[in-house]
Scaffold this motif. Structure first.
Motif, PDB file in Angstrom:
ATOM      1  N   VAL A 193       0.837  -1.200   0.000  1.00 27.46           N
ATOM      2  CA  VAL A 193       0.000   0.000   0.000  1.00 27.46           C
ATOM      3  C   VAL A 193       0.872   1.251   0.000  1.00 27.46           C
ATOM      4  CG1 VAL A 193      -1.702   1.330   1.321  1.00 27.46           C
ATOM      5  CG2 VAL A 193      -1.944  -1.155   1.100  1.00 27.46           C
ATOM      6  N   ARG A 194       1.912   1.228   0.800  1.00 28.21           N
ATOM      7  CA  ARG A 194       2.812   2.383   0.841  1.00 28.21           C
ATOM      8  C   ARG A 194       3.391   2.677  -0.539  1.00 28.21           C
ATOM      9  NH1 ARG A 194       6.530   1.673   6.335  1.00 28.21           N
ATOM     10  NH2 ARG A 194       4.916   2.287   7.859  1.00 28.21           N
ATOM     11  N   GLU A 195       3.825   1.646  -1.239  1.00 34.23           N
ATOM     12  CA  GLU A 195       4.431   1.859  -2.556  1.00 34.23           C
ATOM     13  C   GLU A 195       3.397   2.356  -3.563  1.00 34.23           C
ATOM     14  OE1 GLU A 195       6.552   2.411  -5.796  1.00 34.23           O
ATOM     15  OE2 GLU A 195       7.356   2.164  -3.771  1.00 34.23           O
ATOM     16  N   LEU A 196       2.170   1.826  -3.509  1.00 30.84           N
ATOM     17  CA  LEU A 196       1.128   2.291  -4.420  1.00 30.84           C
ATOM     18  C   LEU A 196       0.842   3.778  -4.198  1.00 30.84           C
ATOM     19  CD1 LEU A 196      -2.070   0.517  -5.535  1.00 30.84           C
ATOM     20  CD2 LEU A 196      -2.310   2.759  -4.466  1.00 30.84           C
ATOM     21  N   LEU A 197       0.754   4.179  -2.935  1.00 27.76           N
ATOM     22  CA  LEU A 197       0.480   5.584  -2.627  1.00 27.76           C
ATOM     23  C   LEU A 197       1.676   6.467  -2.970  1.00 27.76           C
ATOM     24  CD1 LEU A 197      -1.362   5.090   0.785  1.00 27.76           C
ATOM     25  CD2 LEU A 197      -2.394   5.584  -1.446  1.00 27.76           C
ATOM     26  N   ALA A 198       2.878   5.964  -2.735  1.00 27.07           N
ATOM     27  CA  ALA A 198       4.078   6.724  -3.088  1.00 27.07           C
ATOM     28  C   ALA A 198       4.158   6.930  -4.597  1.00 27.07           C
ATOM     29  CB  ALA A 198       5.323   6.004  -2.580  1.00 27.07           C
ATOM     30  N   ALA A 199       3.751   5.915  -5.365  1.00 28.96           N
ATOM     31  CA  ALA A 199       3.743   6.053  -6.826  1.00 28.96           C
ATOM     32  C   ALA A 199       2.777   7.156  -7.255  1.00 28.96           C
ATOM     33  CB  ALA A 199       3.366   4.720  -7.469  1.00 28.96           C
ATOM     34  N   TYR A 200       1.643   7.243  -6.572  1.00 30.44           N
ATOM     35  CA  TYR A 200       0.674   8.312  -6.840  1.00 30.44           C
ATOM     36  C   TYR A 200       1.302   9.681  -6.577  1.00 30.44           C
ATOM     37  CZ  TYR A 200      -3.250  11.343  -5.255  1.00 30.44           C
ATOM     38  OH  TYR A 200      -4.113  12.376  -5.016  1.00 30.44           O
ATOM     39  N   LEU A 201       2.004   9.828  -5.459  1.00 34.89           N
ATOM     40  CA  LEU A 201       2.635  11.109  -5.144  1.00 34.89           C
ATOM     41  C   LEU A 201       3.770  11.422  -6.119  1.00 34.89           C
ATOM     42  CD1 LEU A 201       2.763  11.007  -1.224  1.00 34.89           C
ATOM     43  CD2 LEU A 201       0.934  11.827  -2.728  1.00 34.89           C
ATOM     44  N   ARG A 202       4.506  10.395  -6.529  1.00 32.16           N
ATOM     45  CA  ARG A 202       5.560  10.623  -7.524  1.00 32.16           C
ATOM     46  C   ARG A 202       4.962  11.095  -8.842  1.00 32.16           C
ATOM     47  NH1 ARG A 202       7.729   5.695  -5.336  1.00 32.16           N
ATOM     48  NH2 ARG A 202       6.983   4.518  -7.152  1.00 32.16           N
ATOM     49  N   LYS A 203       3.803  10.562  -9.194  1.00 37.75           N
ATOM     50  CA  LYS A 203       3.127  10.990 -10.420  1.00 37.75           C
ATOM     51  C   LYS A 203       2.724  12.459 -10.324  1.00 37.75           C
ATOM     52  CE  LYS A 203       0.773  10.642 -14.336  1.00 37.75           C
ATOM     53  NZ  LYS A 203       1.407  10.447 -15.661  1.00 37.75           N
ATOM     54  N   LEU A 204       2.263  12.882  -9.159  1.00 35.58           N
ATOM     55  CA  LEU A 204       1.921  14.295  -8.977  1.00 35.58           C
ATOM     56  C   LEU A 204       3.150  15.176  -9.215  1.00 35.58           C
ATOM     57  CD1 LEU A 204      -0.368  14.136  -5.792  1.00 35.58           C
ATOM     58  CD2 LEU A 204      -1.097  14.592  -8.142  1.00 35.58           C
ATOM     59  N   SER A 205       4.283  14.751  -8.700  1.00 37.75           N
ATOM     60  CA  SER A 205       5.517  15.511  -8.925  1.00 37.75           C
ATOM     61  C   SER A 205       5.888  15.518 -10.403  1.00 37.75           C
ATOM     62  CB  SER A 205       6.662  14.923  -8.098  1.00 37.75           C
ATOM     63  OG  SER A 205       6.411  15.051  -6.711  1.00 37.75           O
ATOM     64  N   GLU A 206       5.710  14.371 -11.065  1.00 34.53           N
ATOM     65  CA  GLU A 206       6.040  14.282 -12.488  1.00 34.53           C
ATOM     66  C   GLU A 206       5.134  15.178 -13.325  1.00 34.53           C
ATOM     67  OE1 GLU A 206       5.550  13.242 -16.500  1.00 34.53           O
ATOM     68  OE2 GLU A 206       4.095  12.459 -15.070  1.00 34.53           O
ATOM     69  N   LEU A 207       3.898  15.352 -12.892  1.00 33.45           N
ATOM     70  CA  LEU A 207       2.972  16.240 -13.596  1.00 33.45           C
ATOM     71  C   LEU A 207       3.387  17.703 -13.479  1.00 33.45           C
ATOM     72  CD1 LEU A 207      -0.422  14.592 -12.568  1.00 33.45           C
ATOM     73  CD2 LEU A 207       0.430  14.830 -14.909  1.00 33.45           C
ATOM     74  N   GLY A 208       4.243  18.001 -12.509  1.00 27.61           N
ATOM     75  CA  GLY A 208       4.738  19.364 -12.361  1.00 27.61           C
ATOM     76  C   GLY A 208       4.328  20.057 -11.083  1.00 27.61           C
ATOM     77  N   PHE A 209       3.581  19.375 -10.209  1.00 28.43           N
ATOM     78  CA  PHE A 209       3.180  20.001  -8.952  1.00 28.43           C
ATOM     79  C   PHE A 209       4.412  20.336  -8.109  1.00 28.43           C
ATOM     80  CE2 PHE A 209      -0.965  17.970  -9.831  1.00 28.43           C
ATOM     81  CZ  PHE A 209      -1.800  19.056  -9.593  1.00 28.43           C
ATOM     82  N   ASP A 210       4.372  21.496  -7.468  1.00 24.53           N
ATOM     83  CA  ASP A 210       5.489  21.967  -6.655  1.00 24.53           C
ATOM     84  C   ASP A 210       5.388  21.521  -5.204  1.00 24.53           C
ATOM     85  OD1 ASP A 210       6.809  23.957  -8.642  1.00 24.53           O
ATOM     86  OD2 ASP A 210       4.669  24.440  -8.700  1.00 24.53           O
ATOM     87  N   GLY A 211       4.236  21.030  -4.811  1.00 20.39           N
ATOM     88  CA  GLY A 211       4.022  20.588  -3.447  1.00 20.39           C
ATOM     89  C   GLY A 211       2.645  19.974  -3.325  1.00 20.39           C
ATOM     90  N   MET A 212       2.324  19.493  -2.127  1.00 18.37           N
ATOM     91  CA  MET A 212       1.070  18.777  -1.923  1.00 18.37           C
ATOM     92  C   MET A 212       0.537  19.008  -0.520  1.00 18.37           C
ATOM     93  SD  MET A 212       2.689  15.223  -3.296  1.00 18.37           S
ATOM     94  CE  MET A 212       3.799  15.305  -4.713  1.00 18.37           C
ATOM     95  N   ARG A 213      -0.763  19.125  -0.427  1.00 17.89           N
ATOM     96  CA  ARG A 213      -1.456  19.018   0.852  1.00 17.89           C
ATOM     97  C   ARG A 213      -1.819  17.551   1.025  1.00 17.89           C
ATOM     98  NH1 ARG A 213      -6.946  18.289   2.013  1.00 17.89           N
ATOM     99  NH2 ARG A 213      -7.666  19.107   4.024  1.00 17.89           N
ATOM    100  N   ILE A 214      -1.476  16.958   2.158  1.00 17.06           N
ATOM    101  CA  ILE A 214      -1.841  15.571   2.432  1.00 17.06           C
ATOM    102  C   ILE A 214      -3.112  15.574   3.268  1.00 17.06           C
ATOM    103  CG2 ILE A 214      -1.127  13.366   3.411  1.00 17.06           C
ATOM    104  CD1 ILE A 214       0.511  14.230   0.972  1.00 17.06           C
ATOM    105  N   ASP A 215      -4.198  15.151   2.659  1.00 14.42           N
ATOM    106  CA  ASP A 215      -5.504  15.156   3.304  1.00 14.42           C
ATOM    107  C   ASP A 215      -5.549  14.126   4.440  1.00 14.42           C
ATOM    108  OD1 ASP A 215      -8.464  15.861   3.225  1.00 14.42           O
ATOM    109  OD2 ASP A 215      -8.567  13.695   2.859  1.00 14.42           O
ATOM    110  N   ALA A 216      -6.275  14.469   5.513  1.00 16.75           N
ATOM    111  CA  ALA A 216      -6.545  13.531   6.616  1.00 16.75           C
ATOM    112  C   ALA A 216      -5.275  12.877   7.154  1.00 16.75           C
ATOM    113  CB  ALA A 216      -7.541  12.461   6.158  1.00 16.75           C
ATOM    114  N   ALA A 217      -4.202  13.654   7.284  1.00 24.75           N
ATOM    115  CA  ALA A 217      -2.906  13.077   7.670  1.00 24.75           C
ATOM    116  C   ALA A 217      -2.938  12.435   9.046  1.00 24.75           C
ATOM    117  CB  ALA A 217      -1.822  14.148   7.607  1.00 24.75           C
ATOM    118  N   LYS A 218      -3.685  13.012   9.990  1.00 26.02           N
ATOM    119  CA  LYS A 218      -3.649  12.441  11.344  1.00 26.02           C
ATOM    120  C   LYS A 218      -4.403  11.114  11.435  1.00 26.02           C
ATOM    121  CE  LYS A 218      -7.588  14.324  13.953  1.00 26.02           C
ATOM    122  NZ  LYS A 218      -7.958  15.115  15.142  1.00 26.02           N
TER     123      LYS A 218
END
Length: 456
Positions: A184-209
């Motif tokens: 699960v960690r790797e699947l979610l990390a791949a999603y975040l890496r894709k966001l970076s590849e799309l050009g996003f400069d940063g991210m809000r992580i929803d429901a982090a707590k």
């Protein structure tokens, strides 16, 4: 010739009235001098136009957008927060091609773009359906995911102070991903890496707590260490594992306590803000993301008047603390509803608070001040506060009544432009450097030593 209070005398006045030491701690972490705007539920093409035509002149350095991932197809804003496929980027805002184009346009205008990333859970509404990119789904059955990738036994959070419940049970009915699982960690990390590849400069992580701090840190490390801030709703009664300070060891967090202090000030009580002026905040100035309202809170509190909203943003932007966010969403009667029209129009249906001339003036003042703390704080009335902020001199009335005061803005000239009162509005200072001013309820005055009044 004007007289000036001796520094030692001024210190005595400020400390006696507000309990605030006028000398900032130079070793303390500094607040971000910039401000970003959350363009909530805006389409990619409308955001691109805003970056191209408006944002560069308003003083903002970045924008936050709504979740770009494929989500359930339901006519509500919260549909965005129910992911269907972590590998597809087709949302209410548009498709992947338009998303890339928007990011490129914003970057060309000098504006950074932050994603809103949902990684704690997947969709539940209706228990099955078809996503916005056409992907069929069922509860705990999504591309790359099945029941084995969720927390079991299934439970629902009842005690929000209990870390085990908050982090291992369902938020509402949303299936809770097992973020301690390596797959699960790797699947979610791949999603975040894709966001970076799309050009996003940063991210809000929803429901982090709703994920343990260790899980969040591990996923971010697998994702390559992107620039993020974490949504953490603080609760003083909750266990240490759920406190904002725990997550601030990883990345900046959303600071709901500051919002509470701003709302108290809007309602006439400045005592909570005074703790920030004394440097007594729970988080360091560089680890807090601050706001008057976000897309959740504005749907669960009494709406502010225009004057109250402007006052709240002015106090937030001159606090010398955190990285402020201004919310620009849309008008609504049903708090679940999507915008009444998809195309953004700041003249019809959309709030566009970031364009408000008073809010924008304080955004630009914050940048000019370098995110410094306010100085020379002085009460002119029990609910009228005067202070200096960088090149600005600010006067605020937090009461529901008109207040008449005599104010010495500590400026050397005789005429200054009130930047909040329209073109050509000149404030003339008297022989001793003071001026008599009548402030309306929740009224504001901003003078800048470097500002020249423009012609009407």
């Amino acid at each position: 010739m004007k007289t000036r209070l001796l520094f030692s005398t001024l210190m005595t006045v400020i400390t006696a009235i507000t309990g605030v030491n006028a000398v900032a701690d130079q070793s303390a972490p500094k607040a971000n001098p910039n401000t970003f705007v959350h363009l909530f539920e805006w389409r990619w093409e409308d955001i691109a136009a805003e970056c191209r035509d408006h944002l560069p002149g308003l003083g903002y350095d970045a924008i936050q957008v709504s979740p770009a991932i494929e989500h359930i197809d339901h006519p509500s804003w919260w549909a965005r927060y129910q992911p269907v496929d972590f590998s597809k980027f087709e949302s209410f805002s548009g498709g992947e091609e338009a998303l890339r184009s928007m990011i490129e346009t914003c970057h060309a205008a000098g504006i950074k773009v932050y994603a809103d990333a949902v990684i704690n859970h997947t969709a539940d509404y209706g228990e099955q359906g078809v996503g916005t990119a056409g992907t069929p789904w069922e509860i705990m059955q999504h591309p790359g995911l099945d029941e084995s990738h969720y927390h079991h036994p299934i439970c629902t959070i009842e005690d929000y102070s209990n870390a085990d419940e908050v982090q291992n049970c369902r938020l509402g009915a949303l299936p809770d991903l097992n973020t301690s699982d390596s797959y699960v960690r790797e699947l979610l990390a791949a999603y975040l890496r894709k966001l970076s590849e799309l050009g996003f400069d940063g991210m809000r992580i929803d429901a982090a707590k709703h994920m343990s701090a260790a899980d969040v840190a591990a996923i971010l490390e697998l994702a390559g260490g992107p620039n993020v801030f974490l949504e953490v709703i603080g609760d003083p009664s909750a266990e240490t594992a759920l406190q904002p300070s725990t997550y601030a060891a990883i990345a900046p967090v959303t600071d709901f306590a500051t919002r509470g202090a701003i709302y108290s000030a809007i309602n006439g009580d400045l005592s909570d803000l005074a703790s920030y002026w004394r440097g007594e905040s729970d988080l360091s100035a560089d680890m807090a993301v601050t706001f008057v309202d976000n897309h959740d809170t504005e749907r669960h509190t009494q709406p502010l008047s225009i004057a109250q909203k402007q006052l709240g943003e002015a106090l937030l932007l001159t606090l010398g603390y955190g990285y402020p966010k201004v919310l620009s969403g849309y008008q609504f009667e049903n708090r679940d509803a999507l915008p009444s029209q998809a195309q953004v129009s700041c003249e019809q249906g959309w709030t566009c608070w970031h364009r408000d001339p008073i809010v924008s003036q304080f955004v630009q003042l914050r940048r000019a001040a370098g995110g410094a703390q306010p100085e020379q704080l002085e009460y002119l009335d029990d609910q009228v506060l005067a202070f200096s902020y960088g090149p600005g001199r600010v006067l605020v009335n937090v009461s529901n009544e008109t207040k008449s005061v005599s104010w010495d803005p500590q400026l050397s000239g005789s005429e200054y432009c009130d930047l909040l009162a329209g073109h050509g509005s000149v404030v003339e200072l008297g022989w001793w450097g003071d001026v008599d001013i009548s402030l309306p309820p929740h009224g504001l005055v901003l003078l800048r030593e470097d500002a020249v009044c423009s012609a009407p």
